[in-house]
Design a protein around this motif. Structure first.
Motif, PDB file in Angstrom:
ATOM      1  N   VAL A  85       0.842  -1.196   0.000  1.00 12.93           N
ATOM      2  CA  VAL A  85       0.000   0.000   0.000  1.00 12.93           C
ATOM      3  C   VAL A  85       0.879   1.248   0.000  1.00 12.93           C
ATOM      4  O   VAL A  85       1.653   1.479   0.937  1.00 12.93           O
ATOM      5  N   LEU A  86       0.766   2.027  -1.063  1.00 16.47           N
ATOM      6  CA  LEU A  86       1.563   3.253  -1.165  1.00 16.47           C
ATOM      7  C   LEU A  86       0.813   4.398  -0.500  1.00 16.47           C
ATOM      8  O   LEU A  86      -0.359   4.644  -0.810  1.00 16.47           O
ATOM      9  N   VAL A  87       1.499   5.062   0.428  1.00 16.63           N
ATOM     10  CA  VAL A  87       0.905   6.206   1.115  1.00 16.63           C
ATOM     11  C   VAL A  87       1.846   7.395   0.936  1.00 16.63           C
ATOM     12  O   VAL A  87       3.028   7.212   0.637  1.00 16.63           O
ATOM     13  N   GLY A  88       1.311   8.597   1.136  1.00 22.61           N
ATOM     14  CA  GLY A  88       2.154   9.785   0.996  1.00 22.61           C
ATOM     15  C   GLY A  88       1.389  10.899   0.296  1.00 22.61           C
ATOM     16  O   GLY A  88       0.245  10.735  -0.115  1.00 22.61           O
ATOM     17  N   MET A  89       2.079  12.007   0.174  1.00 24.08           N
ATOM     18  CA  MET A  89       1.432  13.236  -0.297  1.00 24.08           C
ATOM     19  C   MET A  89       0.926  13.192  -1.731  1.00 24.08           C
ATOM     20  O   MET A  89       1.431  12.445  -2.556  1.00 24.08           O
ATOM     21  N   MET A  90      -0.034  14.079  -1.989  1.00 23.16           N
ATOM     22  CA  MET A  90      -0.505  14.311  -3.360  1.00 23.16           C
ATOM     23  C   MET A  90       0.694  14.668  -4.225  1.00 23.16           C
ATOM     24  O   MET A  90       1.554  15.441  -3.791  1.00 23.16           O
ATOM     25  N   VAL A 109      -1.108  -4.192  -5.539  1.00 27.04           N
ATOM     26  CA  VAL A 109      -0.547  -2.898  -5.154  1.00 27.04           C
ATOM     27  C   VAL A 109      -1.698  -1.906  -5.109  1.00 27.04           C
ATOM     28  O   VAL A 109      -2.508  -1.847  -6.045  1.00 27.04           O
ATOM     29  N   ILE A 110      -1.779  -1.163  -4.015  1.00 26.42           N
ATOM     30  CA  ILE A 110      -2.847  -0.172  -3.848  1.00 26.42           C
ATOM     31  C   ILE A 110      -2.210   1.205  -3.678  1.00 26.42           C
ATOM     32  O   ILE A 110      -1.342   1.383  -2.815  1.00 26.42           O
ATOM     33  N   ALA A 111      -2.624   2.168  -4.498  1.00 26.82           N
ATOM     34  CA  ALA A 111      -2.200   3.558  -4.292  1.00 26.82           C
ATOM     35  C   ALA A 111      -3.325   4.261  -3.546  1.00 26.82           C
ATOM     36  O   ALA A 111      -4.482   4.204  -3.972  1.00 26.82           O
ATOM     37  N   THR A 112      -3.015   4.876  -2.408  1.00 31.54           N
ATOM     38  CA  THR A 112      -4.059   5.557  -1.633  1.00 31.54           C
ATOM     39  C   THR A 112      -3.992   7.067  -1.870  1.00 31.54           C
ATOM     40  O   THR A 112      -2.933   7.594  -2.212  1.00 31.54           O
ATOM     41  N   GLY A 113      -5.089   7.746  -1.643  1.00 33.26           N
ATOM     42  CA  GLY A 113      -5.102   9.215  -1.694  1.00 33.26           C
ATOM     43  C   GLY A 113      -4.277   9.751  -0.522  1.00 33.26           C
ATOM     44  O   GLY A 113      -4.136   9.074   0.515  1.00 33.26           O
ATOM     45  N   GLY A 114      -3.757  10.975  -0.707  1.00 30.65           N
ATOM     46  CA  GLY A 114      -2.812  11.535   0.262  1.00 30.65           C
ATOM     47  C   GLY A 114      -3.274  11.600   1.715  1.00 30.65           C
ATOM     48  O   GLY A 114      -2.453  11.554   2.623  1.00 30.65           O
ATOM     49  N   GLY A 115      -4.588  11.695   1.942  1.00 29.77           N
ATOM     50  CA  GLY A 115      -5.044  11.828   3.327  1.00 29.77           C
ATOM     51  C   GLY A 115      -5.445  10.511   3.970  1.00 29.77           C
ATOM     52  O   GLY A 115      -5.710  10.452   5.181  1.00 29.77           O
ATOM     53  N   ALA A 116      -5.490   9.439   3.177  1.00 28.55           N
ATOM     54  CA  ALA A 116      -6.051   8.180   3.671  1.00 28.55           C
ATOM     55  C   ALA A 116      -5.325   7.643   4.910  1.00 28.55           C
ATOM     56  O   ALA A 116      -5.950   7.243   5.899  1.00 28.55           O
ATOM     57  N   PHE A 117      -4.004   7.670   4.876  1.00 24.77           N
ATOM     58  CA  PHE A 117      -3.215   7.058   5.959  1.00 24.77           C
ATOM     59  C   PHE A 117      -3.237   7.931   7.222  1.00 24.77           C
ATOM     60  O   PHE A 117      -2.734   7.546   8.269  1.00 24.77           O
ATOM     61  N   ASP A 158      -6.133   1.906  -7.803  1.00 25.60           N
ATOM     62  CA  ASP A 158      -5.997   3.268  -7.315  1.00 25.60           C
ATOM     63  C   ASP A 158      -7.221   3.524  -6.432  1.00 25.60           C
ATOM     64  O   ASP A 158      -8.355   3.489  -6.923  1.00 25.60           O
ATOM     65  N   ALA A 159      -6.991   3.738  -5.137  1.00 23.73           N
ATOM     66  CA  ALA A 159      -8.120   3.869  -4.204  1.00 23.73           C
ATOM     67  C   ALA A 159      -9.017   5.052  -4.590  1.00 23.73           C
ATOM     68  O   ALA A 159     -10.248   4.961  -4.465  1.00 23.73           O
ATOM     69  N   ASP A 160      -8.423   6.143  -5.089  1.00 28.20           N
ATOM     70  CA  ASP A 160      -9.245   7.291  -5.499  1.00 28.20           C
ATOM     71  C   ASP A 160     -10.201   6.903  -6.638  1.00 28.20           C
ATOM     72  O   ASP A 160     -11.367   7.309  -6.640  1.00 28.20           O
TER      73      ASP A 160
END
Ligand code: S3P
Length: 189
Positions: free
Chosen positions: A25-30, A94-102, A51-53
């Motif tokens: 799970v990739l987390v981090g800023m926009m 592999v999941i890319a999360t939106g910047g605020g998710a984590f 892509d979670a978004d």
């Protein structure tokens, strides 16, 4: 942190892919590149990418900007929490999360419990440069993007730093960033 600039051979990638037993799970800023790095990494690992978004937009049947506009950020976060909980049920991928998710405590706890969280990080100059290519992000619409990104990055760092893996995404080929991520996962597992 692994940032030595080298890339992995296909054999090494296949060996690490075999060891990965949970969603990455990739987390981090926009603007840091979670979606493009994640999509490419999933292809290299031969696993699905989500892509979670995009999954939130599909579930809500409307763009994220409209969810923010009509229902507000709190409501978006509720939907985001539910969608990511569903995505975390998948075994590999592999999941890319939106910047605020984590930064949502419940979402973060779930990702830390069921996945391999990777904080993809970059300096503010890089983020500003990358977000300027897309103007659909509601949180950047009401103000100066540099100021907003600087503030959010500082506010969110305590949450992001709970990810067991921290990788700096530099300008240059995604291949290098992905190799750094995979080497770090290999050492961590
Ligand atoms: C957000 C980041 C966006 C999207 C929404 C809110 C945030 O995703 O989830 O606009 O709070 O940082 P990206 O990180 O993919 O831009």
């Amino acid at each position: 942190m692994t940032n030595d600039g080298s890339t992995l051979s296909d054999i090494e990638i296949a060996r690490i892919a075999e060891r990965i037993d949970r969603p990455v799970v990739l987390v981090g800023m926009m603007g840091v590149g979670k979606s493009s790095v994640g999509r490419r990494m999933a292809t290299m690992l031969h696993v699905p990418f989500v892509d979670a978004d995009d999954a939130i937009e599909e579930a809500a049947k409307m763009p994220i900007s409209e969810i923010f506009e009509h229902y507000g950020e709190a409501s978006f976060r509720d939907g985001e929490r539910r969608v990511i909980a569903r995505l975390m049920e998948g075994a590999k991928g592999v999941i890319a999360t939106g910047g605020g998710a984590f930064c949502d405590p419940e979402t973060r706890a779930l990702i830390l419990d069921k996945g391999i969280a990777v904080w993809l990080d970059a300096d503010v100059d890089t983020l500003v440069d990358r977000v300027s290519r897309k103007d659909t992000r509601p949180l950047l619409r009401n103000g100066n993007p540099r100021e907003i990104l600087t503030r959010l990055r500082a506010e969110r760092e305590p949450a992001y730093s709970q990810a067991p893996i921290h990788i700096i995404s530099k300008t240059g080929p995604h291949q290098v960033t992905i190799s750094n991520i995979l080497q770090a996962i290999d050492s961590w597992l």
